[in-house]
Write an enzyme that holds these catalytic residues in place. Structure first.
Site, PDB file in Angstrom:
ATOM      1  N   CYS A 116       0.552  -1.349  -0.026  1.00 40.30           N
ATOM      2  CA  CYS A 116       0.099  -0.029  -0.080  1.00 40.30           C
ATOM      3  C   CYS A 116       0.920   1.152  -0.016  1.00 40.30           C
ATOM      4  O   CYS A 116       0.360   2.273  -0.280  1.00 40.30           O
ATOM      5  CB  CYS A 116      -0.925   0.065   1.002  1.00 40.30           C
ATOM      6  SG  CYS A 116      -2.192  -1.522   1.172  1.00 40.30           S
ATOM      7  N   HIS A 257      -2.731   6.848   2.539  1.00 43.19           N
ATOM      8  CA  HIS A 257      -3.139   5.579   2.180  1.00 43.19           C
ATOM      9  C   HIS A 257      -4.495   5.415   3.035  1.00 43.19           C
ATOM     10  O   HIS A 257      -4.467   6.055   4.295  1.00 43.19           O
ATOM     11  CB  HIS A 257      -2.117   4.547   2.510  1.00 43.19           C
ATOM     12  CG  HIS A 257      -2.838   2.990   2.535  1.00 43.19           C
ATOM     13  ND1 HIS A 257      -3.343   2.653   1.430  1.00 43.19           N
ATOM     14  CD2 HIS A 257      -2.765   2.081   3.504  1.00 43.19           C
ATOM     15  CE1 HIS A 257      -3.823   1.529   1.711  1.00 43.19           C
ATOM     16  NE2 HIS A 257      -3.557   1.184   3.072  1.00 43.19           N
ATOM     17  N   ASN A 287     -10.465  -0.444   0.351  1.00 41.45           N
ATOM     18  CA  ASN A 287      -8.922  -0.283   0.365  1.00 41.45           C
ATOM     19  C   ASN A 287      -8.309  -0.665  -0.933  1.00 41.45           C
ATOM     20  O   ASN A 287      -8.427  -2.137  -1.204  1.00 41.45           O
ATOM     21  CB  ASN A 287      -8.324  -1.095   1.306  1.00 41.45           C
ATOM     22  CG  ASN A 287      -6.814  -1.062   1.657  1.00 41.45           C
ATOM     23  OD1 ASN A 287      -6.144  -0.382   0.733  1.00 41.45           O
ATOM     24  ND2 ASN A 287      -6.279  -1.513   2.884  1.00 41.45           N
TER      25      ASN A 287
END
Length: 439
Positions: A116, A257, A287
């Site tokens: 990520c 993020h 996500n």
């Protein structure tokens, strides 16, 4: 010798698959109530790729849109760096697939694997590359994930969070004082097992047993990941401010993020970041890993929250473990009109012609106008006080006593990293200015 140019973001582009996976659908397979998903994560919906869509298809469409927004042809790209945890295949790089699909035959293309945090790692590579004086002027930096192929629908810790999508940025020269400040990165491989896809590589090649054991799906220790995020977030934030001689009041937006909306809101508030300066997109898309930061940039730009000179604090954290931060001074470039769709023929690099002849991927319009960050629900859950922990390794960003106040509470254990209570306002972290720091 002329000084190295400042490098900034010239344009963005996104691609979300058309299919929307609702909380009702996810909840049924995961054995939870739809309201549980909203209350524990704040995710309202997520997008899922069609069976024929791969990571390269979504990424290529995002790059096309970013090039159009920048007014550049694909042939102007000297570099194409792609960040993903879900590549088309183990080899070749997915970036090479994208290079062929968009016709960027002059671009050096390769992947970055930093989970990520991937887009920020890739941006660091592109930033330094463009400043190195080797002649390349523009780079495409794209994050993409197709997590739906690697999520166990019955695992509520992952199925409610992860989704598919791509977002691209075009990096290039900007005026002095604009663009990226230093991009600082970090890693701690001792915790690599906290979130991973265990099988499919050289350690655990595919076999009937790995398939039966679902070892090709995302496995995550939700509590460990959540604790890492809450521990590292105030440190990377404070480090970025300290490096650049800034205070939180000097920052126009925080783009991070997005593990899930509630966890990000909590972490930001505990660090003293005003809620109206935090860009939240996880409620709309879930996500999306390496695509989350560039998607949030595109969202903020679309909503006119970014203007020339806006100072953006960017923070990243992900599996590996990995993390990073930077300060980005936004550039409002002069748009040079829409260019025709890049040619699709495959350059003479040995790639099969069929790969470049695939039709453009249908992308849904980004849902920015449909669901604002105000839709992210609030849930009151008592918080347990706990001391802050040190960074997982000595090279992690330093946290002095004033910064450590921002990381003062742990969250009650849950299955998912972010099934937590919403943030409450915390005193701002005071970061002393550093004389002579440059942006």
């Amino acid at each position: 010798m002329s000084p190295a140019p400042s490098i900034g973001v010239l344009a963005t582009g996104t691609c979300l698959p058309e299919r929307v996976l609702t909380n009702d659908e996810v909840a049924e397979a995961a054995g939870v109530d739809p309201d549980w998903i909203v209350q524990r994560t704040g995710v309202l919906r997520r997008h899922v790729a069609e069976p024929e869509q791969a990571a390269s298809d979504l990424a290529a469409e995002a790059v096309r849109k970013a090039l159009t927004a920048a007014g550049l042809p694909a042939s102007a790209l000297g570099l194409l760096v792609l960040a993903t945890s879900t590549p088309d295949e183990l080899g070749p790089s997915t970036a090479c697939r994208v290079q062929a699909l968009v016709g960027a035959d002059r671009a050096v293309a390769f992947d970055v694997a930093a989970a990520c945090s991937g887009w920020l790692f890739a941006a660091r590579v592109a930033h330094d590359w463009l400043r190195s004086g080797t002649g390349e002027r523009y780079a495409a930096v794209v994050g993409v994930e197709v997590y739906s192929r690697f999520v166990d629908p019955s695992d509520r810790a992952t199925a409610v969070l992860f989704a598919d999508g791509a977002a691209a940025t075009i990096l290039g020269p900007v005026a002095g004082g604009e663009g990226f400040a230093s991009i600082q990165l970090g890693s701690d491989g001792s915790a690599a097992g906290d979130v991973l896809i265990p099988a499919g590589g050289s350690r655990l090649p595919a076999s009937p047993q790995t398939l039966a054991d679902r070892r090709h799906k995302v496995h995550m220790d939700g509590k460990a990941v959540r604790d890492f995020i809450l521990r590292i977030f105030p440190k990377v934030l404070g480090d970025a401010l300290h490096r650049n001689g800034l205070r939180l009041t000097d920052i126009d937006l925080l783009i991070s993020h997005q593990p899930n909306p509630l966890l990000l809101r909590r972490a930001a508030a505990d660090a003293g970041v005003p809620a109206d300066r935090v860009v939240i997109i996880g409620h709309e898309v879930g996500n999306i890993g390496a695509a989350s930061i560039p998607y949030a940039l595109a969202s903020a730009d679309h909503d006119a929250r970014l203007r020339a000179g806006s100072r953006v604090l960017v923070t990243a954290f992900g599996a590996g473990l990995t993390w990073g931060s930077t300060v980005l001074t936004w550039t409002r470039t002069q748009r040079r009109g829409v260019v025709p769709a890049p040619r699709a023929e495959t350059p003479s690099t040995g790639a099969p012609p069929a790969e470049a002849s695939r039709p453009e991927v249908p992308c849904t319009e980004a849902p920015w106008s449909e669901a604002s960050s105000a839709e992210v629900p609030s849930v009151e859950v008592p918080r347990a006080e706990a001391p802050c922990k040190e960074a997982p390794r000595s090279e992690a960003p330093r946290a002095d006593a004033s910064r450590a106040e921002a990381c003062r509470a742990e969250i009650p254990p849950t299955d998912a990293p972010g099934a937590e209570n919403p943030p409450t306002k915390a005193p701002r972290t005071a970061i002393p200015r550093t004389e002579g720091a440059q942006l």
